[in-house]
Design a protein around this motif. Structure first.
Motif, mmCIF file in Angstrom:
data_model
loop_
_atom_site.group_PDB
_atom_site.id
_atom_site.type_symbol
_atom_site.label_atom_id
_atom_site.label_comp_id
_atom_site.label_asym_id
_atom_site.label_seq_id
_atom_site.Cartn_x
_atom_site.Cartn_y
_atom_site.Cartn_z
ATOM 1 N N LEU A 123 -119.735 -8.770 14.618
ATOM 2 C CA LEU A 123 -118.640 -8.475 13.697
ATOM 3 C C LEU A 123 -119.078 -8.747 12.264
ATOM 4 O O LEU A 123 -118.816 -7.942 11.360
ATOM 5 C CB LEU A 123 -117.409 -9.306 14.034
ATOM 6 C CG LEU A 123 -116.196 -9.015 13.145
ATOM 7 C CD1 LEU A 123 -115.677 -7.601 13.379
ATOM 8 C CD2 LEU A 123 -115.085 -10.033 13.388
ATOM 9 N N THR A 124 -119.751 -9.876 12.057
ATOM 10 C CA THR A 124 -120.261 -10.179 10.717
ATOM 11 C C THR A 124 -121.246 -9.111 10.267
ATOM 12 O O THR A 124 -121.203 -8.654 9.116
ATOM 13 C CB THR A 124 -120.939 -11.564 10.704
ATOM 14 O OG1 THR A 124 -120.010 -12.549 11.163
ATOM 15 C CG2 THR A 124 -121.397 -11.935 9.298
ATOM 16 N N GLN A 125 -122.129 -8.691 11.164
ATOM 17 C CA GLN A 125 -123.078 -7.627 10.838
ATOM 18 C C GLN A 125 -122.348 -6.364 10.391
ATOM 19 O O GLN A 125 -122.725 -5.723 9.399
ATOM 20 C CB GLN A 125 -123.943 -7.326 12.064
ATOM 21 C CG GLN A 125 -124.951 -6.211 11.874
ATOM 22 C CD GLN A 125 -125.526 -5.740 13.204
ATOM 23 O OE1 GLN A 125 -124.856 -5.035 13.955
ATOM 24 N NE2 GLN A 125 -126.760 -6.156 13.489
ATOM 25 N N ARG A 126 -121.297 -6.008 11.129
ATOM 26 C CA ARG A 126 -120.563 -4.772 10.833
ATOM 27 C C ARG A 126 -119.807 -4.864 9.511
ATOM 28 O O ARG A 126 -119.728 -3.883 8.757
ATOM 29 C CB ARG A 126 -119.595 -4.483 11.978
ATOM 30 C CG ARG A 126 -118.747 -3.235 11.813
ATOM 31 C CD ARG A 126 -119.560 -1.969 11.785
ATOM 32 N NE ARG A 126 -120.293 -1.753 13.028
ATOM 33 C CZ ARG A 126 -120.969 -0.647 13.297
ATOM 34 N NH1 ARG A 126 -121.015 0.330 12.400
ATOM 35 N NH2 ARG A 126 -121.635 -0.525 14.435
ATOM 36 N N LEU A 127 -119.255 -6.051 9.205
ATOM 37 C CA LEU A 127 -118.434 -6.197 8.002
ATOM 38 C C LEU A 127 -119.239 -6.543 6.755
ATOM 39 O O LEU A 127 -118.734 -6.425 5.639
ATOM 40 C CB LEU A 127 -117.363 -7.276 8.222
ATOM 41 C CG LEU A 127 -116.290 -6.980 9.269
ATOM 42 C CD1 LEU A 127 -115.316 -8.144 9.364
ATOM 43 C CD2 LEU A 127 -115.546 -5.680 8.955
ATOM 44 N N GLU A 175 -130.113 -16.019 5.346
ATOM 45 C CA GLU A 175 -130.303 -14.588 5.133
ATOM 46 C C GLU A 175 -129.329 -14.002 4.115
ATOM 47 O O GLU A 175 -129.642 -13.036 3.428
ATOM 48 C CB GLU A 175 -130.188 -13.839 6.460
ATOM 49 C CG GLU A 175 -131.314 -14.176 7.433
ATOM 50 C CD GLU A 175 -131.325 -13.271 8.654
ATOM 51 O OE1 GLU A 175 -130.648 -12.219 8.643
ATOM 52 O OE2 GLU A 175 -132.026 -13.615 9.631
ATOM 53 N N PHE A 176 -128.139 -14.580 4.002
ATOM 54 C CA PHE A 176 -127.143 -14.044 3.065
ATOM 55 C C PHE A 176 -127.252 -14.665 1.680
ATOM 56 O O PHE A 176 -126.593 -14.216 0.737
ATOM 57 C CB PHE A 176 -125.725 -14.260 3.598
ATOM 58 C CG PHE A 176 -125.446 -13.637 4.946
ATOM 59 C CD1 PHE A 176 -126.322 -12.729 5.514
ATOM 60 C CD2 PHE A 176 -124.289 -13.965 5.652
ATOM 61 C CE1 PHE A 176 -126.063 -12.153 6.770
ATOM 62 C CE2 PHE A 176 -124.022 -13.407 6.887
ATOM 63 C CZ PHE A 176 -124.912 -12.505 7.452
ATOM 64 N N SER A 177 -128.062 -15.709 1.544
ATOM 65 C CA SER A 177 -128.125 -16.425 0.267
ATOM 66 C C SER A 177 -128.587 -15.571 -0.914
ATOM 67 O O SER A 177 -128.135 -15.813 -2.047
ATOM 68 C CB SER A 177 -129.018 -17.662 0.392
ATOM 69 O OG SER A 177 -130.346 -17.307 0.725
ATOM 70 N N PRO A 178 -129.471 -14.568 -0.726
ATOM 71 C CA PRO A 178 -129.828 -13.751 -1.889
ATOM 72 C C PRO A 178 -128.635 -13.041 -2.527
ATOM 73 O O PRO A 178 -128.677 -12.699 -3.717
ATOM 74 C CB PRO A 178 -130.831 -12.737 -1.315
ATOM 75 C CG PRO A 178 -131.459 -13.455 -0.163
ATOM 76 C CD PRO A 178 -130.331 -14.239 0.429
#
Length: 253
Positions: A123-127, A175-178
């Motif tokens: 779900l996180t990947q999709r959103l 992975e989301f930090s950038p």
């Protein structure tokens, strides 16, 4: 106005988190599964308090429904807030089943993994393409996965799935930090919710025993956890990421 997506907000921790996030001036897209009435009640409570909310159905155990859900989120953002993105994601939806390892079926094991780990992952990947830079994700884990709170028989599959979510939280944070997106988890202790087929209502005799094991002398309430989630998504926690906050009142101390 900033906007949050909160899954599993028809009751308990998710409901409390959605209401508390909205109270702080954030719009909320909340989801419900088998309790649509509860989802509508959460949205109504937010609107009654002057907030803005949209309730959407979501089956977290069926990843094939996620593309349609993503489209529904995009439509709600556009129609209600005139936005193309949202800011916060709370992966809260879940359920619990308990059984000893020798009695656990593959069906039970797979169901827990599908909802508690695979669901939040995909779900996180999709959103993620709809999330604004500088946002935040909070995953609802469990103190049952933390060795510091003790290991109770019967939670092997449930706690293993939540332990996987703890690991996933750290990788998401990296992975989301950038993009400046912070990712944290909360691990509730014993909390008075409808989890486990409303076990606290069906077995009220367990409450005093759990309270006796808790330093602050009571079991948790949904608001105890919901307020922490609201803090973690807010700018008050702008320098906090990759953390798992145990919210248990000192269970097991």
């Amino acid at each position: 106005m900033k906007v949050a997506v909160v899954t599993g907000a028809s009751s308990g921790i998710g409901q409390s988190a959605a209401i508390e996030i909205a109270r702080r001036g954030t719009g909320v897209i909340l989801t419900y599964g088998g309790n649509p009435r509860g989802g509508r009640e959460t949205a109504a409570a937010i609107r009654k308090a002057g907030g803005t909310a949209v309730a959407l159905p979501l089956d977290l155990g069926e990843t094939g429904t996620f593309p349609a859900f993503r489209d529904a989120v995009a439509a709600a953002l556009r129609d209600t807030w005139q936005r193309d993105t949202f800011d916060y994601l709370v992966n809260n939806a879940g359920f619990a089943r308990t059984s000893l390892i020798e009695d656990t079926t593959e069906e039970t094991f797979d169901g827990l993994m599908r909802v508690l780990l695979k669901g939040p992952y995909f779900l996180t990947q999709r959103l993620l393409p709809l999330m604004a830079d500088g946002g935040a994700v909070v995953n609802t884990s469990s103190s049952s996965a933390a060795v510091t709170t003790g290991v109770e028989p019967g939670y092997s599959a449930y706690a293993s799935a939540k332990g996987g979510l703890d690991v996933l939280t750290r990788y998401m944070a990296k992975e989301f930090s950038p993009r400046g997106i912070r990712v944290n988890a909360v691990s509730p202790g014993s909390t008075r919710t409808r989890i486990g087929d409303d076990a606290f209502t069906r077995f009220p005799e367990v409450v005093p025993a759990l309270a006796a094991k808790t330093a602050l002398g009571r079991v948790g309430e949904p608001g105890d956890i919901g307020e922490m989630i609201a803090v973690l998504v807010s700018d008050e926690s702008r320098w906090v990421t990759a953390q798992n906050i145990v919210v248990s009142g000192g269970y097991g101390l």
